[in-house]
Design a protein around this motif. Sequence first.
Motif, PDB file in Angstrom:
ATOM      1  N   SER A  20      -2.565  -3.181  -5.737  1.00 54.61           N
ATOM      2  CA  SER A  20      -2.342  -4.019  -6.924  1.00 54.61           C
ATOM      3  C   SER A  20      -1.796  -3.208  -8.081  1.00 54.61           C
ATOM      4  CB  SER A  20      -3.645  -4.702  -7.348  1.00 54.61           C
ATOM      5  OG  SER A  20      -4.055  -5.625  -6.382  1.00 54.61           O
ATOM      6  N   VAL A  21      -2.359  -2.023  -8.304  1.00 55.96           N
ATOM      7  CA  VAL A  21      -1.868  -1.166  -9.386  1.00 55.96           C
ATOM      8  C   VAL A  21      -0.460  -0.681  -9.072  1.00 55.96           C
ATOM      9  CG1 VAL A  21      -2.231   1.013 -10.618  1.00 55.96           C
ATOM     10  CG2 VAL A  21      -4.179  -0.476 -10.125  1.00 55.96           C
ATOM     11  N   LEU A  22      -0.228  -0.278  -7.834  1.00 52.93           N
ATOM     12  CA  LEU A  22       1.111   0.177  -7.445  1.00 52.93           C
ATOM     13  C   LEU A  22       2.148  -0.929  -7.634  1.00 52.93           C
ATOM     14  CD1 LEU A  22       0.252   2.232  -4.251  1.00 52.93           C
ATOM     15  CD2 LEU A  22       1.422   3.122  -6.280  1.00 52.93           C
ATOM     16  N   ALA A  23       1.762  -2.163  -7.366  1.00 54.65           N
ATOM     17  CA  ALA A  23       2.693  -3.288  -7.489  1.00 54.65           C
ATOM     18  C   ALA A  23       3.140  -3.507  -8.927  1.00 54.65           C
ATOM     19  CB  ALA A  23       2.060  -4.556  -6.929  1.00 54.65           C
ATOM     20  N   THR A  24       2.373  -3.021  -9.890  1.00 52.48           N
ATOM     21  CA  THR A  24       2.795  -3.125 -11.292  1.00 52.48           C
ATOM     22  C   THR A  24       3.767  -2.014 -11.665  1.00 52.48           C
ATOM     23  OG1 THR A  24       0.979  -1.791 -12.203  1.00 52.48           O
ATOM     24  CG2 THR A  24       0.580  -4.167 -11.932  1.00 52.48           C
ATOM     25  N   ALA A  31       4.969  -0.737  -2.853  1.00 56.55           N
ATOM     26  CA  ALA A  31       3.538  -0.665  -3.172  1.00 56.55           C
ATOM     27  C   ALA A  31       2.700  -0.808  -1.907  1.00 56.55           C
ATOM     28  CB  ALA A  31       3.171  -1.754  -4.183  1.00 56.55           C
ATOM     29  N   ALA A  32       3.054  -1.759  -1.058  1.00 62.01           N
ATOM     30  CA  ALA A  32       2.304  -1.961   0.188  1.00 62.01           C
ATOM     31  C   ALA A  32       2.436  -0.749   1.106  1.00 62.01           C
ATOM     32  CB  ALA A  32       2.797  -3.224   0.891  1.00 62.01           C
ATOM     33  N   ARG A  33       3.650  -0.201   1.188  1.00 64.75           N
ATOM     34  CA  ARG A  33       3.869   0.966   2.045  1.00 64.75           C
ATOM     35  C   ARG A  33       3.072   2.172   1.552  1.00 64.75           C
ATOM     36  NH1 ARG A  33       7.250   5.060   1.542  1.00 64.75           N
ATOM     37  NH2 ARG A  33       8.527   4.016  -0.018  1.00 64.75           N
ATOM     38  N   HIS A  38      -0.411   6.482   1.771  1.00 64.28           N
ATOM     39  CA  HIS A  38      -1.110   7.412   0.892  1.00 64.28           C
ATOM     40  C   HIS A  38      -2.530   6.957   0.551  1.00 64.28           C
ATOM     41  CE1 HIS A  38       2.958   8.892   0.554  1.00 64.28           C
ATOM     42  NE2 HIS A  38       2.550   9.907  -0.173  1.00 64.28           N
ATOM     43  N   GLY A  39      -2.726   5.658   0.412  1.00 63.53           N
ATOM     44  CA  GLY A  39      -4.025   5.138  -0.007  1.00 63.53           C
ATOM     45  C   GLY A  39      -5.168   5.572   0.878  1.00 63.53           C
ATOM     46  N   ALA A  40      -4.979   5.461   2.172  1.00 62.09           N
ATOM     47  CA  ALA A  40      -6.035   5.850   3.112  1.00 62.09           C
ATOM     48  C   ALA A  40      -6.225   7.358   3.166  1.00 62.09           C
ATOM     49  CB  ALA A  40      -5.700   5.317   4.504  1.00 62.09           C
ATOM     50  N   ALA A  41      -5.252   8.117   2.671  1.00 60.46           N
ATOM     51  CA  ALA A  41      -5.312   9.577   2.758  1.00 60.46           C
ATOM     52  C   ALA A  41      -6.078  10.219   1.606  1.00 60.46           C
ATOM     53  CB  ALA A  41      -3.892  10.149   2.809  1.00 60.46           C
ATOM     54  N   PHE A  42      -6.388   9.460   0.555  1.00 64.60           N
ATOM     55  CA  PHE A  42      -7.181  10.025  -0.540  1.00 64.60           C
ATOM     56  C   PHE A  42      -8.621  10.192  -0.070  1.00 64.60           C
ATOM     57  CE2 PHE A  42      -3.704   8.198  -3.129  1.00 64.60           C
ATOM     58  CZ  PHE A  42      -3.374   9.317  -3.870  1.00 64.60           C
ATOM     59  N   SER A  43      -9.123  11.400  -0.188  1.00 69.33           N
ATOM     60  CA  SER A  43     -10.453  11.741   0.322  1.00 69.33           C
ATOM     61  C   SER A  43     -11.560  11.096  -0.507  1.00 69.33           C
ATOM     62  CB  SER A  43     -10.638  13.259   0.302  1.00 69.33           C
ATOM     63  OG  SER A  43     -10.708  13.715  -1.039  1.00 69.33           O
ATOM     64  N   PRO A  44     -12.762  11.015   0.070  1.00 64.70           N
ATOM     65  CA  PRO A  44     -13.908  10.543  -0.723  1.00 64.70           C
ATOM     66  C   PRO A  44     -14.141  11.396  -1.976  1.00 64.70           C
ATOM     67  CG  PRO A  44     -14.458  10.522   1.601  1.00 64.70           C
ATOM     68  CD  PRO A  44     -13.119  11.201   1.477  1.00 64.70           C
ATOM     69  N   ALA A  45     -13.893  12.691  -1.901  1.00 64.22           N
ATOM     70  CA  ALA A  45     -14.052  13.557  -3.070  1.00 64.22           C
ATOM     71  C   ALA A  45     -13.054  13.177  -4.161  1.00 64.22           C
ATOM     72  CB  ALA A  45     -13.869  15.017  -2.674  1.00 64.22           C
ATOM     73  N   TYR A  46     -11.823  12.887  -3.780  1.00 60.72           N
ATOM     74  CA  TYR A  46     -10.815  12.442  -4.741  1.00 60.72           C
ATOM     75  C   TYR A  46     -11.244  11.120  -5.366  1.00 60.72           C
ATOM     76  CZ  TYR A  46      -6.457  10.830  -6.772  1.00 60.72           C
ATOM     77  OH  TYR A  46      -5.512  10.360  -7.657  1.00 60.72           O
ATOM     78  N   ARG A  47     -11.653  10.174  -4.529  1.00 57.59           N
ATOM     79  CA  ARG A  47     -12.028   8.844  -5.012  1.00 57.59           C
ATOM     80  C   ARG A  47     -13.239   8.887  -5.940  1.00 57.59           C
ATOM     81  NH1 ARG A  47     -11.018   4.740   0.052  1.00 57.59           N
ATOM     82  NH2 ARG A  47      -9.066   5.681   0.733  1.00 57.59           N
ATOM     83  N   ALA A  48     -14.116   9.863  -5.732  1.00 56.54           N
ATOM     84  CA  ALA A  48     -15.285  10.005  -6.608  1.00 56.54           C
ATOM     85  C   ALA A  48     -14.879  10.519  -7.988  1.00 56.54           C
ATOM     86  CB  ALA A  48     -16.301  10.950  -5.976  1.00 56.54           C
ATOM     87  N   GLY A  51      -9.872   7.209 -10.355  1.00 57.09           N
ATOM     88  CA  GLY A  51      -9.756   5.788 -10.057  1.00 57.09           C
ATOM     89  C   GLY A  51      -8.425   5.457  -9.420  1.00 57.09           C
ATOM     90  N   VAL A  52      -8.230   4.158  -9.166  1.00 53.88           N
ATOM     91  CA  VAL A  52      -7.005   3.726  -8.500  1.00 53.88           C
ATOM     92  C   VAL A  52      -5.776   3.897  -9.382  1.00 53.88           C
ATOM     93  CG1 VAL A  52      -8.119   2.162  -6.858  1.00 53.88           C
ATOM     94  CG2 VAL A  52      -7.444   1.297  -9.089  1.00 53.88           C
ATOM     95  N   GLU A  53      -5.949   3.865 -10.706  1.00 51.10           N
ATOM     96  CA  GLU A  53      -4.802   4.078 -11.591  1.00 51.10           C
ATOM     97  C   GLU A  53      -4.255   5.494 -11.411  1.00 51.10           C
ATOM     98  OE1 GLU A  53      -7.785   2.947 -12.659  1.00 51.10           O
ATOM     99  OE2 GLU A  53      -7.298   0.844 -12.992  1.00 51.10           O
ATOM    100  N   ASP A  54      -5.155   6.480 -11.357  1.00 47.67           N
ATOM    101  CA  ASP A  54      -4.729   7.856 -11.115  1.00 47.67           C
ATOM    102  C   ASP A  54      -4.130   8.006  -9.721  1.00 47.67           C
ATOM    103  OD1 ASP A  54      -5.473   9.323 -13.541  1.00 47.67           O
ATOM    104  OD2 ASP A  54      -7.529   8.832 -12.985  1.00 47.67           O
ATOM    105  N   ALA A  55      -4.751   7.371  -8.741  1.00 44.66           N
ATOM    106  CA  ALA A  55      -4.248   7.459  -7.367  1.00 44.66           C
ATOM    107  C   ALA A  55      -2.846   6.871  -7.265  1.00 44.66           C
ATOM    108  CB  ALA A  55      -5.202   6.753  -6.411  1.00 44.66           C
ATOM    109  N   ALA A  56      -2.596   5.780  -7.972  1.00 48.33           N
ATOM    110  CA  ALA A  56      -1.258   5.183  -7.958  1.00 48.33           C
ATOM    111  C   ALA A  56      -0.229   6.156  -8.526  1.00 48.33           C
ATOM    112  CB  ALA A  56      -1.257   3.872  -8.743  1.00 48.33           C
TER     113      ALA A  56
END
Length: 138
Positions: A20-24, A31-33, A38-48, A51-56
């Motif tokens: 959703s953030v990427l789509a903006t 965004a879907a690609r 990349h989305g699934a490749a962010f580790s739990p440590a990264y996600r902790a 947030g998704v804004e930074d990941a985008a």
Amino acid sequence: PALDAKLRALVLGWGDRLESVLATRTTPVRAARLALTHGAAFSPAYRAQFGVEDAAEDALRLAELNDDSERDVRFYRAGDGRLRLKIYRLGEIIPLSDAVPVLEHFGFRVIEEFAFDLAGGRLGWVHDFTLEGGGDLD
């Protein structure tokens, strides 16, 4: 509306929120690609830590790199007001013994660094440095 947004965020998974953030910021197809690759490749440590804004932002910057010789950088302020630097790279991790002297040459004092690999480095590395100094940047 604020409560609805919070409820939607709870129901949606991390990958859906990332898309959703990427789509903006890019086309819906891209965004879907990126959310799938990349989305699934962010580790739990990264996600902790981010947030998704930074990941985008990080996914978009990594996707723009063409080969191991290219880099991208981003200065930003963390929520605590500290100066941070992200370095994006494909291929191998940047050794601290290579990065720290360069940052010190520019007048920074390196406080800490976190390195996050995406898919074991296949999709790239995000190096996140906490810095002090830097004159006008600090």
